[in-house]
Design an enzyme around this catalytic site. Structure first.
Site, short mmCIF file in Angstrom:
data_model
loop_
_atom_site.label_atom_id
_atom_site.label_comp_id
_atom_site.label_asym_id
_atom_site.label_seq_id
_atom_site.Cartn_x
_atom_site.Cartn_y
_atom_site.Cartn_z
N HIS A 8 44.64 32.97 44.29
CA HIS A 8 44.00 34.14 43.68
C HIS A 8 44.95 35.33 43.63
CE1 HIS A 8 40.80 37.39 43.45
NE2 HIS A 8 40.32 36.51 42.59
N ASP A 61 64.03 40.85 39.79
CA ASP A 61 65.40 40.99 40.32
C ASP A 61 65.45 41.10 41.83
OD1 ASP A 61 66.29 40.98 37.69
OD2 ASP A 61 66.36 43.16 37.54
N LYS A 96 48.02 38.03 42.74
CA LYS A 96 48.48 38.70 41.53
C LYS A 96 49.80 39.39 41.89
CE LYS A 96 43.68 38.97 41.49
NZ LYS A 96 43.43 37.66 40.92
#
Length: 438
Positions: A150, A157, A152
């Protein structure tokens, strides 16, 4: 980037020798780095924000020089393509095209997602994979037993990152209220965040998870007892357009303490703080104020049959209010998909002295048809007088014990004041309703 990579190697060397001893070179190593709050405000809401999720993501992706790592539940950035442009579908198209463009200019793009399903197909990531982008899927249920990935997460870089509530979904940019933290040019903290991504990336090839030992390669660099010390510039309130936001923020470099926490326990590598432990510490250490915004809150499981009681957070909130006279305010989302088991617990909390609970209700969009699973406050954060907690999880047992999630935990007075201003803005907005209304 050579300097960033060298720095990360130095940090990992010190940590792998003794994870409790962090090199002095990690302190103040984010000179020139920034920390910001990014928000998605559903179209039609009379709320302003300094930095939109769309603009934050576009800035991160288009400025990538070497690598982009994306960890998300699913990808539906193009889901609004066939809708009337007033719905804001172009915002998702922008992000999708930026990912493709980054790959075309030689940026190494990696995507890890939850195992696709009928409800969450992998149409878009299949398209990206055909272009040569690396895509992996985690069979979460096989590894953990239940739940989903779940998280996010965006890492650029190995020096910039986003952690927050927004899914890789066009509606999370245009039709759903979201909040996250954006770190830029801070290899110290992002090196630790990258370790969590590598766990996801490699777990996609696992047939089973390590039992109590992920090994030294996954040892956390920082935790709740040994936080990163960072010199960061916070310009969240520069050119503030929201008259209800009463904090003017200086935008100058300040010292921050910060750590990453993870869930579920199966993904807690050595020295890593669990997400529920970070959350509980924030509640238990508050002396004056606890303000919570989360979509779902229940002192139970939410996805079991039958659901079971789990009062860990609930008890801590009641104890804070009753024993320590901490003022607790909670903004919980009410929408078409609110579980019927949720209201009873909120009504109960609202009866406790020093606890106030309100619903946050995003009104229907001005154009029909209404789009399913939109028009909701999906943000997940807590702010006390001492710290800020910004996560990816709703507050029920499932999210902390079987579901993959992250939180950034930040200790800095100015940042805390800014997050508090956002909470106050929402609390005093016309989009709240008394808990008794539902």
């Amino acid at each position: 980037m050579i300097i960033n990579r060298l720095f990360i190697i130095i940090v990992l060397f010190f940590v792998n020798v003794n994870s409790k001893i962090i090199s002095e070179s990690t302190l103040n190593s984010c000179q020139g780095g920034t920390i910001q709050i990014a928000e998605s405000i559903p179209l039609g809401l009379d709320i302003s924000t300094n930095l939109s999720t769309h603009d934050a993501w576009m800035d991160l992706i288009t400025n990538a020089q070497e690598s982009i790592d994306l960890g998300f539940f699913y990808f539906t950035l193009l889901g609004g393509s066939d809708l009337d442009p007033v719905y804001g579908g172009q915002l998702g198209i922008d992000i999708f095209n930026a990912i493709v463009e980054a790959h075309s200019r030689g940026i190494n793009v990696r995507i890890v997602q939850n195992e696709p399903s009928e409800s969450f197909p992998d149409t878009e990531t299949q398209t990206l994979a055909k272009l040569g982008i690396q895509v992996r899927s985690i069979d979460w249920v096989s590894l953990v037993g239940s739940g989903v990935l779940h998280t996010k997460l965006i890492i650029i870089d190995e020096s910039s990152a986003y952690v927050g509530s927004a899914n890789a979904d066009w509606s999370s940019l245009a039709q759903v209220k979201e909040l996250g933290i954006v770190l830029k040019n801070c290899p110290t903290m992002v090196a630790d965040t990258e370790i969590a991504f590598q766990q996801y990336w490699n777990a996609a090839d696992f047939t089973s998870l390590p039992i109590n030992d992920w090994g030294s390669n996954y040892q956390a660099l920082f935790n709740n007892t040994n936080m990163a010390s960072l010199s960061l510039n916070n310009n969240n309130n520069n050119n503030n357009k929201n008259k209800n936001n009463d904090n003017d923020g200086s935008g100058t470099n300040q010292m921050y303490e910060m750590f990453l926490a993870v869930s579920p326990p199966q993904f807690q590598s050595t020295y890593r703080t669990g997400d529920i432990d970070a959350l509980m510490d924030a509640i238990n250490n508050a002396d004056q104020s606890i303000c919570i915004t989360v979509m779902d809150y229940t002192p139970t499981t939410l996805y079991n049959d039958p659901n079971t009681y789990w009062p860990l957070i609930d008890n801590a909130l009641r104890a804070a209010a009753f024993n320590r006279n901490v003022q607790v305010r909670m903004l919980i989302s009410h929408w078409n998909y609110t579980s019927p088991i949720i209201p009873q617990w909120l009504h109960s909390l609202n009866q406790v002295d020093n606890i106030q609970v309100r619903w946050f209700v995003v009104p229907d969009f001005s154009t029909n048809p209404q789009i399913p699973y939109t028009r909701v406050n999906h943000a997940k954060f807590m702010v006390t007088e001492k710290q800020s907690y910004v996560g990816t999880s709703n507050w029920s047992q499932d999210y902390f014990t079987v579901t993959g999630g992250l939180s950034y935990n930040v200790f800095n007075n100015d940042f805390t004041n800014q997050l508090q201003s956002i909470f106050n803005r929402d609390w005093n907005s016309p989009y709240t309703q008394p808990i008794q209304n539902f």
